[in-house]
Motif scaffolding. Structure first.
Motif, PDB file in Angstrom:
ATOM      1  N   ARG A 120       0.854  -1.188   0.000  1.00 13.22           N
ATOM      2  CA  ARG A 120       0.000   0.000   0.000  1.00 13.22           C
ATOM      3  C   ARG A 120       0.885   1.232   0.000  1.00 13.22           C
ATOM      4  O   ARG A 120       1.992   1.216   0.545  1.00 13.22           O
ATOM      5  N   THR A 121       0.394   2.310  -0.629  1.00 11.41           N
ATOM      6  CA  THR A 121       1.154   3.550  -0.653  1.00 11.41           C
ATOM      7  C   THR A 121       1.001   4.279   0.683  1.00 11.41           C
ATOM      8  O   THR A 121       0.069   4.033   1.442  1.00 11.41           O
ATOM      9  N   ASP A 166      -2.364   5.842   1.086  1.00 14.20           N
ATOM     10  CA  ASP A 166      -3.418   4.966   1.603  1.00 14.20           C
ATOM     11  C   ASP A 166      -3.284   4.774   3.111  1.00 14.20           C
ATOM     12  O   ASP A 166      -4.288   4.756   3.843  1.00 14.20           O
ATOM     13  N   MET A 226       5.771   3.222  -1.703  1.00 14.64           N
ATOM     14  CA  MET A 226       5.014   2.008  -1.418  1.00 14.64           C
ATOM     15  C   MET A 226       5.599   1.309  -0.200  1.00 14.64           C
ATOM     16  O   MET A 226       6.813   1.219  -0.044  1.00 14.64           O
ATOM     17  N   GLU A 263       3.976  -5.632   1.892  1.00 16.06           N
ATOM     18  CA  GLU A 263       3.237  -6.380   2.901  1.00 16.06           C
ATOM     19  C   GLU A 263       4.118  -6.760   4.085  1.00 16.06           C
ATOM     20  O   GLU A 263       3.640  -7.033   5.170  1.00 16.06           O
TER      21      GLU A 263
END
Length: 659
Positions: A102-103, A106, A148, A151
């Motif tokens: 995710r950036t 976000d 980014m 995970e």
């Protein structure tokens, strides 16, 4: 079905996973290496613009030379011809590392960025910039959307689309004189169209750190132009004035990076990182480095004022002259008043004075218009005040009415967020392991249903990311090594060592089993060792077996070999048993091979010797018995027919001398 799109004969273009101003990003597969990649492909409508083509190729050239774990890697580049509006255009593409995560944009929206995470993320960005600057590349567009977080928590800097080499960094505008970059993170020199250097990226990184600390950029406005004006002529309030829990020690670190004059900023990314790490450890920025102005403290509040950006703490102004402790006058606007002849102040540049004068005129005009508008509003308020008060009371009652949290368990994340938003609640998503709830579904909420809360309350959504331990699929047995590796990695496992065993049917270098074994439940993240087939079979012991027994043993699925028999007479072995085999037991042979066995058979018996049949009977009278000599008389010789011969002279048998 649509035909599969393949670039350069090896990259399969898959689903769209991102869209930018000039290019689309697709998920792809490298057929040669069997791995997922991200393919950035220039859109056909943009390909006719030579400037866009040059900018796209410049990105590939800029990033191709960068090799750092915090920068998205570029694997390959190329061009593809495509028909567009009746003509053929060249569409350049870039094959990049596929990053799942995710950036920062976000993460900011979901409220997941803490102070410590903000520091770790910015330190990672500074490491990437230090490498980029050492290679002569200025990014020029550092912002949350271009960073980014994978995970596993690793950080990747992306999108060098407007990056330039330091030798070419003087060109900061396009031919249409449009400033490149994003307004909220634009440096003053970019806004003025001046040359940029590595310190331009440090300014943007300062804006990024400011937003991670406070949840908002340092400057906001109605339009990009108004924001750019603020970058050039105004100062941001200290972060600690917006977030009471933030230690003011970070104010100096952030505002030094946001200095208008690049000479007042950090010398390089390493210096910025050192200052940030020191502040985290409680070490303040040295007084001689406090070149960026800081807000002064309001007398009537316990924290720094957000409307006094030009004031500086005493540590920043401590000359050795006797009057160093003299009070510095403050004007009515809340800013420090420059003192004539005071060496601590310098006159601002002419362009800054002109900009300030224009801003003052604009504010004066706005103030006059505001006065007229207020008068009209007051007149109308006399007529409708009762109605407004009534409506306000109703709105307040509705706003303060409690809301019951619905049952969200096993809803999809998107549906649960939409449900809470519709109830005027704020969802905050957290990923958790769960053995029963499928991935992507809500496990529970906090507060849980049917509790009543006020509108605007934040509700934590625990969304399942699958079981912490997963079953190793038994279907992997018999798959290729590349396919097995990809499946295991997609399930969250790591690949360990590779060994080989004999197997009767699985082809060479295809998966036989794993360690831990297929079918077992293993914790996500565990290293899985691969056991591949050699393509060979162990030859069993067949000697002393019968042919049916040996055939049954060889045809067993665990062996899978054929049999060929050869007979051999044997007086020792029992007929029908195997007395030899080729290949021997304990050796290996290719899958589906044949074992030749030697089977014992009974030997043939020799032909019997014919027994003589008597045909004549002696008629002669027996001769007189010889004189007794002490020896037994020899029988009369006979011929081959069995007939007797007349007795003759008996010669003694003489010994034959040895030669």
């Amino acid at each position: 079905m649509t035909e599969e799109r393949i670039l350069n004969g090896r990259y399969v273009v898959g689903e769209l996973i991102g869209r930018g101003g000039m290019a689309d990003v697709h998920l792809g597969v490298d057929q040669v290496l069997g791995r997922k990649v991200a393919i950035k492909l220039l859109r056909a409508e943009m390909a006719r613009d030579p400037m866009v083509q040059a900018r796209f190729r410049r990105e590939a050239k800029a990033v191709a030379g960068l090799n750092h774990p915090n920068i998205v890697s570029v694997f390959d580049t190329g061009e593809e011809e495509q028909e567009f509006s009746g003509s053929t255009v060249e569409l350049p593409f870039i094959v990049m590392e596929y990053v799942r995560g995710r950036t920062l944009r976000d993460l900011l929206k979901s409220g997941e960025v803490t102070r410590d995470l903000a520091i770790e993320y910015v330190l990672g960005v500074l490491e990437a910039l230090e490498h980029s600057h050492s290679m002569g590349i200025v990014h020029r567009d550092i912002k949350p959307a271009n960073i980014m977080v994978t995970e596993r928590g690793a950080l990747k800097v992306m999108d060098f689309g407007i990056a330039r080499a330091l030798a070419d960094s003087a060109s900061t505008m396009t031919q249409t004189q449009t400033v490149v970059g994003t307004a909220q993170y634009l440096s003053p020199e970019q806004a003025r169209g001046e040359a940029v250097d590595a310190r331009t990226d440090l300014y943007s990184t300062g804006c990024l750190l400011y937003e991670l600390f406070t949840g908002r950029p340092p400057f906001t406005g109605d339009s990009p132009v108004s924001v750019a004006y603020q970058h050039v002529g105004e100062y941001a309030p200290a972060p600690s004035t917006l977030v009471q829990a933030l230690d003011p020690i970070f104010d100096a670190v952030v505002l030094k990076a946001l200095a208008k004059d690049r000479e007042d900023r950090y010398a390089d990314a390493a210096a910025f990182a050192t200052a940030l790490s020191n502040a985290r450890s409680g070490i303040a920025l040295p007084a001689e480095e406090l070149t960026a102005p800081l807000p002064r403290a309001q007398a009537n509040s316990g924290h720094l004022s957000a409307v006094a950006p030009f004031a500086a703490p005493a540590a920043a102004f401590s000359p050795s002259t006797p009057d160093s402790t003299a009070a510095v006058p403050v004007n009515q606007t809340g800013y420090l008043e420059p003192v004539a002849g005071d060496s601590r102040w310098e006159a601002p540049p002419i362009w800054e004075q002109n900009l300030q004068r224009e801003l003052n005129e604009h504010r004066a005009k706005s103030k006059r218009n505001w006065t007229v508008a207020v008068s009209l509003v007051l007149a109308l308020a006399l007529v409708v005040s009762g109605l407004l008060f009534y409506n306000w009371m109703r709105a307040e009652a509705e706003r303060n009415a409690p809301v019951a949290i619905p049952t969200l368990k096993e809803m999809t994340q998107a549906k649960a967020e939409a449900t809470l938003t519709q109830l005027q609640l704020v969802p905050r998503v957290e990923s958790v392991f769960d053995d029963k709830i499928a991935t992507g579904l809500v496990v529970e909420s906090d507060p849980a249903a049917p509790r009543e809360v006020r509108k605007g309350t934040t509700v934590r959504l625990m969304v399942s990311k699958g079981p912490e331990a997963r079953v190793l699929p038994e279907s992997l047995s018999g798959q290729s090594e590349v396919g097995a590796r990809q499946t295991l990695q997609d399930l969250g496992f790591e690949i360990g060592t590779v060994s080989r065993v004999n197997h009767p049917s699985i082809p060479t270098d295809w998966l036989v089993n794993t360690e831990p074994k297929l079918g077992k439940k293993v914790k996500v993240g565990t290293k899985i060792d691969l056991v591949l087939s050699t393509g060979m079979v162990n030859v069993p012991q067949l000697i002393n077996l019968t042919v049916p027994e040996a055939t049954k043993l060889l045809e067993d699925p665990e062996v899978g070999l054929g049999i060929k028999t050869v007979e051999e007479p044997s007086a020792v072995a029992e007929p029908g048993t195997i007395i030899n085999q080729d290949p021997p037991s304990g050796t290996t042979t290719p899958q589906g091979g044949t074992v030749t066995v030697t089977v014992a058979v009974k030997p043939e018996e020799p032909s019997p010797t014919p027994t003589p049949t008597p045909t004549d009977t002696a008629t002669e009278a027996p001769s007189a018995p010889p004189e007794s000599t002490g020896t037994t008389p020899s029988p009369a010789p006979t011929d081959k027919s069995g007939k007797g011969k007349e007795p003759g002279l008996q010669l003694p048998v003489l010994p034959v001398p040895n030669p």
